[in-house]
Write a protein that holds these residues in place. Structure first.
Motif, mmCIF file in Angstrom:
data_model
loop_
_atom_site.group_PDB
_atom_site.id
_atom_site.type_symbol
_atom_site.label_atom_id
_atom_site.label_comp_id
_atom_site.label_asym_id
_atom_site.label_seq_id
_atom_site.Cartn_x
_atom_site.Cartn_y
_atom_site.Cartn_z
ATOM 1 N N ILE A 236 3.641 -3.879 -0.086
ATOM 2 C CA ILE A 236 3.292 -3.757 1.325
ATOM 3 C C ILE A 236 2.986 -5.146 1.874
ATOM 4 O O ILE A 236 2.907 -6.130 1.122
ATOM 5 C CB ILE A 236 2.092 -2.822 1.553
ATOM 6 C CG1 ILE A 236 0.822 -3.407 0.927
ATOM 7 C CG2 ILE A 236 2.364 -1.428 1.001
ATOM 8 C CD1 ILE A 236 -0.439 -2.671 1.330
ATOM 9 N N GLN A 237 2.814 -5.252 3.172
ATOM 10 C CA GLN A 237 2.589 -6.551 3.785
ATOM 11 C C GLN A 237 1.517 -6.489 4.862
ATOM 12 O O GLN A 237 1.168 -5.411 5.348
ATOM 13 C CB GLN A 237 3.892 -7.099 4.366
ATOM 14 C CG GLN A 237 4.511 -6.252 5.453
ATOM 15 C CD GLN A 237 5.923 -6.730 5.774
ATOM 16 O OE1 GLN A 237 6.806 -6.763 4.915
ATOM 17 N NE2 GLN A 237 6.135 -7.110 7.034
ATOM 18 N N GLU A 257 0.683 6.066 13.941
ATOM 19 C CA GLU A 257 1.481 5.172 13.102
ATOM 20 C C GLU A 257 0.558 4.427 12.148
ATOM 21 O O GLU A 257 -0.652 4.378 12.353
ATOM 22 C CB GLU A 257 2.244 4.150 13.967
ATOM 23 C CG GLU A 257 3.292 4.744 14.883
ATOM 24 C CD GLU A 257 4.590 5.062 14.164
ATOM 25 O OE1 GLU A 257 4.664 4.797 12.944
ATOM 26 O OE2 GLU A 257 5.517 5.555 14.819
ATOM 27 N N LYS A 258 1.147 3.818 11.134
ATOM 28 C CA LYS A 258 0.347 3.048 10.180
ATOM 29 C C LYS A 258 -0.216 1.802 10.866
ATOM 30 O O LYS A 258 0.537 0.983 11.402
ATOM 31 C CB LYS A 258 1.193 2.639 8.975
ATOM 32 C CG LYS A 258 1.653 3.808 8.110
ATOM 33 C CD LYS A 258 2.257 3.335 6.809
ATOM 34 C CE LYS A 258 3.588 2.664 6.995
ATOM 35 N NZ LYS A 258 4.651 3.636 7.300
ATOM 36 N N TRP A 275 2.507 -1.148 5.821
ATOM 37 C CA TRP A 275 3.944 -1.218 6.089
ATOM 38 C C TRP A 275 4.659 -1.798 4.875
ATOM 39 O O TRP A 275 4.182 -2.735 4.249
ATOM 40 C CB TRP A 275 4.215 -2.057 7.328
ATOM 41 C CG TRP A 275 3.829 -1.327 8.581
ATOM 42 C CD1 TRP A 275 2.594 -1.255 9.146
ATOM 43 C CD2 TRP A 275 4.684 -0.540 9.395
ATOM 44 N NE1 TRP A 275 2.618 -0.454 10.260
ATOM 45 C CE2 TRP A 275 3.893 -0.012 10.449
ATOM 46 C CE3 TRP A 275 6.045 -0.216 9.350
ATOM 47 C CZ2 TRP A 275 4.424 0.812 11.432
ATOM 48 C CZ3 TRP A 275 6.572 0.602 10.342
ATOM 49 C CH2 TRP A 275 5.773 1.114 11.370
ATOM 50 N N PRO A 276 5.822 -1.236 4.520
ATOM 51 C CA PRO A 276 6.483 -1.644 3.270
ATOM 52 C C PRO A 276 7.069 -3.046 3.337
ATOM 53 O O PRO A 276 7.617 -3.467 4.357
ATOM 54 C CB PRO A 276 7.591 -0.594 3.106
ATOM 55 C CG PRO A 276 7.855 -0.092 4.497
ATOM 56 C CD PRO A 276 6.535 -0.130 5.192
ATOM 57 N N ASP A 288 9.114 -8.114 4.877
ATOM 58 C CA ASP A 288 10.286 -7.495 5.500
ATOM 59 C C ASP A 288 10.173 -7.681 7.016
ATOM 60 O O ASP A 288 9.235 -7.162 7.635
ATOM 61 C CB ASP A 288 10.315 -6.013 5.142
ATOM 62 C CG ASP A 288 11.538 -5.295 5.703
ATOM 63 O OD1 ASP A 288 12.223 -5.855 6.574
ATOM 64 O OD2 ASP A 288 11.801 -4.156 5.265
ATOM 65 N N SER A 291 9.584 -4.446 9.055
ATOM 66 C CA SER A 291 8.217 -3.933 9.003
ATOM 67 C C SER A 291 7.285 -4.775 9.850
ATOM 68 O O SER A 291 6.363 -4.255 10.494
ATOM 69 C CB SER A 291 7.712 -3.898 7.558
ATOM 70 O OG SER A 291 8.307 -2.849 6.832
ATOM 71 N N ASN A 295 5.125 -3.112 12.778
ATOM 72 C CA ASN A 295 3.669 -3.198 12.667
ATOM 73 C C ASN A 295 3.072 -3.840 13.914
ATOM 74 O O ASN A 295 2.072 -3.357 14.475
ATOM 75 C CB ASN A 295 3.320 -3.992 11.418
ATOM 76 C CG ASN A 295 1.876 -3.871 10.983
ATOM 77 O OD1 ASN A 295 1.465 -4.468 10.001
ATOM 78 N ND2 ASN A 295 1.066 -3.091 11.679
#
Length: 379
Positions: A236-237, A257-258, A275-276, A288, A291, A295
């Motif tokens: 994740i980031q 949302e995340k 977020w991945p 990424d 992401s 985000n």
């Protein structure tokens, strides 16, 4: 020839360093072995959130039965947050702890019903949760977008600086006599007639008891002892902005949302939420861009003022996971004297309480946590 200790701890993140501290504080002879630098992985690469609420995204996707099974973890986090409030005095270090409360924001009636259902379960677990309507959330958090129609507020949540916490535990452990070896390379552990041996840094360490607190490497070490536990790792980031005037006093979540957002002591805003990230050709986590864009779009939609700030760094790391999101804490079946200290997802928050519990178990004592730890026993 091996050097003997009462306990060997494998892992130099918050789990291992805190366990070594509590053991050494109790007068136990302990050696901590870390493959690389202390605090180099998840413990130092997370965004420093101090959580207590049931995570909203798995609540929505896994349901209320899952949430009720997860409530022992809520109790662990609640106990850990109590420890966090006195941790700077305990360790004699500035950990940049701030407890401004956590705010889960809803933008429509469906999200508010989900938040209310989750809050009922959290209250049953002993967590203080205040439901806010549109007027109350506007008064409590004027920085939010007008899309916010309500939310849930947990006053015990906050933040700390993950770059300094595990090293502070390690320094305190050393002050109590712990032997800490970093850059030791991958440790090899084995059972002996009277306990365990660990080979690392060209040395052999022996002890009747062993604590595996090695994050994503825990499964491999358990297998070397003939056991098996199911753990997961996810890239994740997270992101951090330039400094700004203080405007964000809470740890902010979004029900739709995340998202997690909080502002540090120096004014930078940390933006994350799980977020991945990607893995490169060598299996290392890397950011990424897709992401990142998603985000930041969510962050700006929830807290518009963040849109005026520049992002100065985005980084990726592996977060520890389990399918049921529950920690794994306790003695490994079939390996007497070997203990697992593994807290997934919210390991930074739960690290102090989990380490204190494991330190008591290792000494043959029953942890006095105020709730039953049986749900976390290794299977």
């Amino acid at each position: 020839m091996s050097t003997r200790f009462d306990v060997i701890v494998i892992g130099g993140g918050i789990a291992g360093c805190a366990t070594a501290h509590y053991l050494a504080r109790d007068g136990v002879s302990v050696a901590l072995l870390e493959a690389g630098e202390l605090n180099a992985f998840a413990s130092g690469a997370n965004a420093g959130s101090l959580h207590a609420q049931i995570p909203h995204d798995p609540f929505v996707h896994k349901g209320e039965n899952w949430a009720r099974a997860f409530t022992p973890a809520v109790q662990l986090f609640k106990a850990s947050l109590d420890i966090w409030t006195g941790l700077e005095a305990e360790l004699g270090a500035d950990l940049e702890i701030g407890v401004g409360g956590g705010l889960l924001v809803g933008a429509n009636d469906v999200e508010m019903r989900q938040i209310e259902a989750k809050a009922r379960i959290e209250r049953d677990a002993g967590l203080e949760i205040e439901m806010l309507d549109r007027a109350a959330i506007r008064e409590r958090a004027p920085y939010l977008s007008t899309n916010a129609i309500g939310g849930a507020f947990c006053p015990s949540e906050g933040k700390a600086n993950p770059l300094v916490v595990a090293p502070a535990f390690a320094a305190a452990a050393r002050a109590h006599g712990a032997h800490i070896v970093s850059n030791a390379g991958e440790a090899r552990v084995a059972r002996t007639g009277d306990g365990y041996e660990a080979a690392a840094a060209g040395q052999l360490f022996a002890a009747p008891r062993l604590v595996i607190a090695a994050g994503i490497e825990t499964g491999k070490l358990v297998e070397s002892l003939g056991g098996s536990i199911e753990i997961q790792g996810f890239p994740i980031q997270a992101n951090v902005t330039e400094p700004a005037e203080k405007f964000l006093p809470h740890l902010v979540y979004c029900a739709g949302e995340k998202l997690t957002m909080k502002q540090t002591r120096i004014g930078t805003v940390l933006i994350g939420g799980g977020w991945p990230a990607k893995l490169d050709a060598r299996g290392r986590p890397v950011a990424d861009p897709a992401s990142l864009a998603a985000n930041l779009a969510v962050a700006k939609s929830v807290v518009p003022a963040v849109g005026a700030l520049q992002i100065v760094r985005t980084w990726a790391a592996i977060v520890n996971g389990t399918e049921d999101w529950l920690p794994i804490l306790g003695e490994l079946p079939g390996a007497p004297g070997a203990f697992i200290n593994y807290v997934p997802w919210m390991g930074f928050t739960g690290g102090p309480a989990a380490a204190l519990a494991i330190a008591k178990m290792v000494q043959g004592q029953r942890p006095d946590m105020g709730f039953d730890l049986a749900a976390f026993a290794p299977q």
